[in-house]
Design a protein around this motif. Structure first.
Motif, PDB file in Angstrom:
ATOM      1  N   ALA A 138       0.836  -1.206   0.000  1.00 14.54           N
ATOM      2  CA  ALA A 138       0.000   0.000   0.000  1.00 14.54           C
ATOM      3  C   ALA A 138       0.870   1.254   0.000  1.00 14.54           C
ATOM      4  O   ALA A 138       0.581   2.233  -0.710  1.00 14.54           O
ATOM      5  CB  ALA A 138      -0.925  -0.001   1.223  1.00 14.54           C
ATOM      6  N   GLU A 139       1.961   1.220   0.747  1.00 14.30           N
ATOM      7  CA  GLU A 139       2.850   2.389   0.820  1.00 14.30           C
ATOM      8  C   GLU A 139       3.608   2.598  -0.493  1.00 14.30           C
ATOM      9  O   GLU A 139       3.857   3.732  -0.894  1.00 14.30           O
ATOM     10  CB  GLU A 139       3.830   2.239   1.984  1.00 14.30           C
ATOM     11  CG  GLU A 139       3.170   2.208   3.369  1.00 14.30           C
ATOM     12  CD  GLU A 139       2.657   3.569   3.822  1.00 14.30           C
ATOM     13  OE1 GLU A 139       2.825   4.554   3.074  1.00 14.30           O
ATOM     14  OE2 GLU A 139       2.077   3.641   4.922  1.00 14.30           O
ATOM     15  N   ILE A 140       3.974   1.500  -1.155  1.00 21.12           N
ATOM     16  CA  ILE A 140       4.649   1.613  -2.461  1.00 21.12           C
ATOM     17  C   ILE A 140       3.695   2.287  -3.457  1.00 21.12           C
ATOM     18  O   ILE A 140       4.085   3.181  -4.215  1.00 21.12           O
ATOM     19  CB  ILE A 140       5.088   0.222  -2.973  1.00 21.12           C
ATOM     20  CG1 ILE A 140       6.284  -0.280  -2.159  1.00 21.12           C
ATOM     21  CG2 ILE A 140       5.424   0.262  -4.464  1.00 21.12           C
ATOM     22  CD1 ILE A 140       6.638  -1.748  -2.408  1.00 21.12           C
ATOM     23  N   LEU A 141       2.429   1.875  -3.431  1.00 21.78           N
ATOM     24  CA  LEU A 141       1.436   2.445  -4.353  1.00 21.78           C
ATOM     25  C   LEU A 141       1.174   3.910  -4.015  1.00 21.78           C
ATOM     26  O   LEU A 141       1.059   4.760  -4.907  1.00 21.78           O
ATOM     27  CB  LEU A 141       0.143   1.627  -4.277  1.00 21.78           C
ATOM     28  CG  LEU A 141       0.294   0.182  -4.792  1.00 21.78           C
ATOM     29  CD1 LEU A 141      -0.914  -0.660  -4.404  1.00 21.78           C
ATOM     30  CD2 LEU A 141       0.492   0.173  -6.308  1.00 21.78           C
ATOM     31  N   GLU A 142       1.089   4.200  -2.724  1.00 20.71           N
ATOM     32  CA  GLU A 142       0.893   5.580  -2.280  1.00 20.71           C
ATOM     33  C   GLU A 142       2.067   6.440  -2.748  1.00 20.71           C
ATOM     34  O   GLU A 142       1.888   7.550  -3.265  1.00 20.71           O
ATOM     35  CB  GLU A 142       0.831   5.571  -0.741  1.00 20.71           C
ATOM     36  CG  GLU A 142      -0.260   6.424  -0.129  1.00 20.71           C
ATOM     37  CD  GLU A 142      -0.151   6.490   1.383  1.00 20.71           C
ATOM     38  OE1 GLU A 142       0.475   5.592   2.003  1.00 20.71           O
ATOM     39  OE2 GLU A 142      -0.685   7.458   1.947  1.00 20.71           O
ATOM     40  N   THR A 143       3.269   5.913  -2.578  1.00 16.20           N
ATOM     41  CA  THR A 143       4.475   6.652  -2.973  1.00 16.20           C
ATOM     42  C   THR A 143       4.458   6.957  -4.464  1.00 16.20           C
ATOM     43  O   THR A 143       4.800   8.066  -4.887  1.00 16.20           O
ATOM     44  CB  THR A 143       5.735   5.829  -2.632  1.00 16.20           C
ATOM     45  OG1 THR A 143       5.740   5.545  -1.234  1.00 16.20           O
ATOM     46  CG2 THR A 143       7.003   6.579  -3.011  1.00 16.20           C
ATOM     47  N   ASP A 150       7.629  11.293   3.018  1.00 17.66           N
ATOM     48  CA  ASP A 150       7.146  10.427   4.112  1.00 17.66           C
ATOM     49  C   ASP A 150       6.770   9.043   3.589  1.00 17.66           C
ATOM     50  O   ASP A 150       7.099   8.023   4.205  1.00 17.66           O
ATOM     51  CB  ASP A 150       5.915  11.042   4.791  1.00 17.66           C
ATOM     52  CG  ASP A 150       6.249  12.296   5.595  1.00 17.66           C
ATOM     53  OD1 ASP A 150       7.443  12.664   5.655  1.00 17.66           O
ATOM     54  OD2 ASP A 150       5.309  12.917   6.134  1.00 17.66           O
ATOM     55  N   GLU A 151       6.071   8.992   2.452  1.00 20.50           N
ATOM     56  CA  GLU A 151       5.616   7.700   1.929  1.00 20.50           C
ATOM     57  C   GLU A 151       6.803   6.831   1.509  1.00 20.50           C
ATOM     58  O   GLU A 151       6.795   5.621   1.724  1.00 20.50           O
ATOM     59  CB  GLU A 151       4.643   7.885   0.757  1.00 20.50           C
ATOM     60  CG  GLU A 151       3.414   8.746   1.037  1.00 20.50           C
ATOM     61  CD  GLU A 151       2.627   8.340   2.263  1.00 20.50           C
ATOM     62  OE1 GLU A 151       2.873   7.269   2.838  1.00 20.50           O
ATOM     63  OE2 GLU A 151       1.741   9.125   2.659  1.00 20.50           O
ATOM     64  N   PHE A 152       7.812   7.456   0.923  1.00 15.25           N
ATOM     65  CA  PHE A 152       9.035   6.705   0.581  1.00 15.25           C
ATOM     66  C   PHE A 152       9.588   6.011   1.830  1.00 15.25           C
ATOM     67  O   PHE A 152       9.959   4.838   1.794  1.00 15.25           O
ATOM     68  CB  PHE A 152      10.115   7.657   0.034  1.00 15.25           C
ATOM     69  CG  PHE A 152      10.156   7.750  -1.467  1.00 15.25           C
ATOM     70  CD1 PHE A 152      10.660   6.695  -2.220  1.00 15.25           C
ATOM     71  CD2 PHE A 152       9.713   8.887  -2.126  1.00 15.25           C
ATOM     72  CE1 PHE A 152      10.710   6.777  -3.611  1.00 15.25           C
ATOM     73  CE2 PHE A 152       9.755   8.976  -3.506  1.00 15.25           C
ATOM     74  CZ  PHE A 152      10.257   7.919  -4.254  1.00 15.25           C
ATOM     75  N   THR A 153       9.625   6.742   2.927  1.00 17.20           N
ATOM     76  CA  THR A 153      10.222   6.167   4.143  1.00 17.20           C
ATOM     77  C   THR A 153       9.332   5.072   4.730  1.00 17.20           C
ATOM     78  O   THR A 153       9.840   4.139   5.345  1.00 17.20           O
ATOM     79  CB  THR A 153      10.482   7.243   5.215  1.00 17.20           C
ATOM     80  OG1 THR A 153       9.239   7.740   5.744  1.00 17.20           O
ATOM     81  CG2 THR A 153      11.307   8.387   4.658  1.00 17.20           C
ATOM     82  N   HIS A 154       8.015   5.183   4.537  1.00 14.64           N
ATOM     83  CA  HIS A 154       7.123   4.154   5.087  1.00 14.64           C
ATOM     84  C   HIS A 154       7.396   2.790   4.463  1.00 14.64           C
ATOM     85  O   HIS A 154       7.607   1.802   5.149  1.00 14.64           O
ATOM     86  CB  HIS A 154       5.651   4.551   4.883  1.00 14.64           C
ATOM     87  CG  HIS A 154       5.211   5.657   5.798  1.00 14.64           C
ATOM     88  ND1 HIS A 154       4.025   6.336   5.635  1.00 14.64           N
ATOM     89  CD2 HIS A 154       5.797   6.184   6.904  1.00 14.64           C
ATOM     90  CE1 HIS A 154       3.905   7.248   6.597  1.00 14.64           C
ATOM     91  NE2 HIS A 154       4.964   7.168   7.365  1.00 14.64           N
ATOM     92  N   PHE A 155       7.406   2.724   3.129  1.00 14.03           N
ATOM     93  CA  PHE A 155       7.604   1.387   2.529  1.00 14.03           C
ATOM     94  C   PHE A 155       9.053   0.924   2.682  1.00 14.03           C
ATOM     95  O   PHE A 155       9.311  -0.261   2.855  1.00 14.03           O
ATOM     96  CB  PHE A 155       7.110   1.336   1.073  1.00 14.03           C
ATOM     97  CG  PHE A 155       8.079   1.788   0.009  1.00 14.03           C
ATOM     98  CD1 PHE A 155       9.156   1.008  -0.369  1.00 14.03           C
ATOM     99  CD2 PHE A 155       7.888   3.004  -0.633  1.00 14.03           C
ATOM    100  CE1 PHE A 155      10.042   1.426  -1.358  1.00 14.03           C
ATOM    101  CE2 PHE A 155       8.755   3.431  -1.619  1.00 14.03           C
ATOM    102  CZ  PHE A 155       9.842   2.642  -1.972  1.00 14.03           C
ATOM    103  N   THR A 191       0.794   9.358  11.269  1.00 19.81           N
ATOM    104  CA  THR A 191       1.367  10.318  10.316  1.00 19.81           C
ATOM    105  C   THR A 191       0.448  10.439   9.094  1.00 19.81           C
ATOM    106  O   THR A 191       0.359  11.508   8.488  1.00 19.81           O
ATOM    107  CB  THR A 191       2.800   9.931   9.853  1.00 19.81           C
ATOM    108  OG1 THR A 191       2.744   8.758   9.034  1.00 19.81           O
ATOM    109  CG2 THR A 191       3.721   9.691  11.043  1.00 19.81           C
ATOM    110  N   GLU A 192      -0.245   9.339   8.758  1.00 17.38           N
ATOM    111  CA  GLU A 192      -1.244   9.424   7.685  1.00 17.38           C
ATOM    112  C   GLU A 192      -2.353  10.390   8.113  1.00 17.38           C
ATOM    113  O   GLU A 192      -2.890  11.149   7.308  1.00 17.38           O
ATOM    114  CB  GLU A 192      -1.852   8.038   7.399  1.00 17.38           C
ATOM    115  CG  GLU A 192      -0.832   6.929   7.121  1.00 17.38           C
ATOM    116  CD  GLU A 192      -0.247   6.977   5.719  1.00 17.38           C
ATOM    117  OE1 GLU A 192      -0.879   7.572   4.844  1.00 17.38           O
ATOM    118  OE2 GLU A 192       0.848   6.430   5.517  1.00 17.38           O
ATOM    119  N   THR A 193      -2.687  10.342   9.394  1.00 16.35           N
ATOM    120  CA  THR A 193      -3.720  11.236   9.927  1.00 16.35           C
ATOM    121  C   THR A 193      -3.253  12.695   9.899  1.00 16.35           C
ATOM    122  O   THR A 193      -4.048  13.601   9.614  1.00 16.35           O
ATOM    123  CB  THR A 193      -4.069  10.825  11.367  1.00 16.35           C
ATOM    124  OG1 THR A 193      -4.338   9.420  11.388  1.00 16.35           O
ATOM    125  CG2 THR A 193      -5.284  11.583  11.874  1.00 16.35           C
TER     126      THR A 193
HETATM  127 FE   LIG Z   1       2.183   6.160   4.221  1.00 15.53          FE
END
Ligand SMILES: [Fe+2]
Length: 360
Positions: free
Chosen positions: A58-63, A110-115, A253-255
């Motif tokens: 999900a994070e890869i797709l978000e990124t 941020d999304e890069f760091t999540h996945f 952090t998504e919030t």
């Molecule tokens: Fe995220």
């Protein structure tokens, strides 16, 4: 220092002992016959591994989506490299807030760091990491500023569900009770709308480009409200406290992203796109369910109507939460043009995450 093997042995002994103590009431027979197989995943239970793998996907797709936004409308630097910026689109986004380019950049970062973190954590525990590179097949925007590379997500034909807007403003409804909330921008919830300029032809006339920037403004919040619900929904089924800590530390952090974006979406100017007819109504003309400055979560029903209303994230039901996220993103048009293999892989990860149970 305890070795992984000792840890697993201790943990298994504890689980079996606990199961024996709870015989009868907890259905211990099943637990004894089918103990959690922690050893194969280096200390992670299969359930924890499945939840983290789904979240990595999900994070890869978000990124991938955020990177496209950043290339055209964010700040261009070495932290989020690749694009060169589109001044006209960036200016249209700045109508929502003069700091939009910074926020887009930081959300992307941020999304890069999540996945990257979740994959590193999986690897450290001997679990297969998630890589979706083979599905980077969708076309890029040809507008000035975008890289010409294959993408995982499509931001040019979106159907944006804007019911999150009213969901967080309602004091009597909650999707966890089966409620369906009305759309804030009904036009966005049907048809297919670009959220980035598809080519330089989309840069004029000004109201057309502003409608695209407005669409992005509501899409930013749509994406992040999804993460806001997904993490607490899945957290209810993890086993290890450290995995719980990961979900409880990334989820909010998504919030924070969502809260920022819903404030900015409220600044999207009311207008009708002269090219497409897409209309953004005046949200302050029609009562509290739409009022733009009501960005704090309105207290609403939670768990049971017998309790007093509570200011909460919603929905947070855990049953089928991962597949629900896949379905919402698919309905959003984000994966339009993706292969059947892509959907099979994504649904497989979601199914495994939804099968996870606390203690499994
Ligand atoms: Fe995220």
């Amino acid at each position: 220092m305890e070795t992984t093997e000792q840890h697993v042995d201790t943990r298994r002994a504890f689980l079996l002992k606990g199961a024996a103590v709870g015989a009868g009431a907890l259905g211990a027979g099943r637990l004894l016959a089918d103990p959690p197989a922690a050893s194969a995943s280096g200390g992670l239970t299969p359930g924890d591994a499945a939840i983290l793998q789904f979240l990595a996907a999900a994070e890869i797709l978000e990124t991938d989506a955020w990177q496209q936004y950043n290339e055209l409308g964010g700040i261009q630097d070495s932290e989020v490299p690749g694009g060169s910026g589109n001044p006209a689109y960036t200016n249209a986004l700045a109508v929502l807030d003069s700091d939009m380019a910074q926020y887009i950049h930081d959300n992307t970062d941020d999304e890069f760091t999540h996945f990257t973190f979740i994959n590193a954590y999986l690897k450290a525990h001997g679990v297969e990491t998630v890589n979706l590179d083979k599905f980077r097949t969708l076309p890029s925007s040809t507008a000035t500023g975008a890289q010409q590379i294959g993408r995982l997500t499509n931001l040019m034909q979106l159907t944006v569900d804007t019911s999150w807007w009213t969901r967080y403003r309602s004091d009597s409804q909650n999707p966890d009770f089966g409620d369906t909330l009305p759309q804030a921008i009904p036009d966005l919830a049907s048809g297919q709308h670009p959220a980035i300029p598809r080519s330089n032809a989309d840069l004029t006339p000004p109201k057309h480009l502003q409608a695209i920037a407005n669409t992005a403004g509501f899409h930013f919040a749509f994406i992040e409200q999804g993460g806001t619900s997904l993490y607490p929904s899945l957290a209810q089924r993890v086993t290890h406290t450290e995995v719980l800590r990961i979900l409880l530390s990334i989820g909010p952090t998504e919030t924070m992203h969502f809260q920022t974006w819903q404030d900015k979406a409220g600044n999207a100017p009311p207008l009708t796109d002269p090219t497409t007819g897409l209309t953004f109504p005046d949200l302050n003309a029609d009562g509290e369910l739409l009022q733009t400055n009501l960005i704090m979560p309105e207290p609403t029903i939670f768990l049971d109507r017998k309790f007093p209303v509570c200011s909460i994230i919603r929905p947070t039901h855990t049953e089928g939460a991962a597949m629900g996220a896949v379905n919402a993103l698919t309905a959003n048009g984000l994966f339009m043009g993706q292969s059947s293999e892509f959907f099979a892989v994504l649904k497989g990860l979601a199914k495994a995450a939804d099968a996870a149970r606390h203690g499994s």
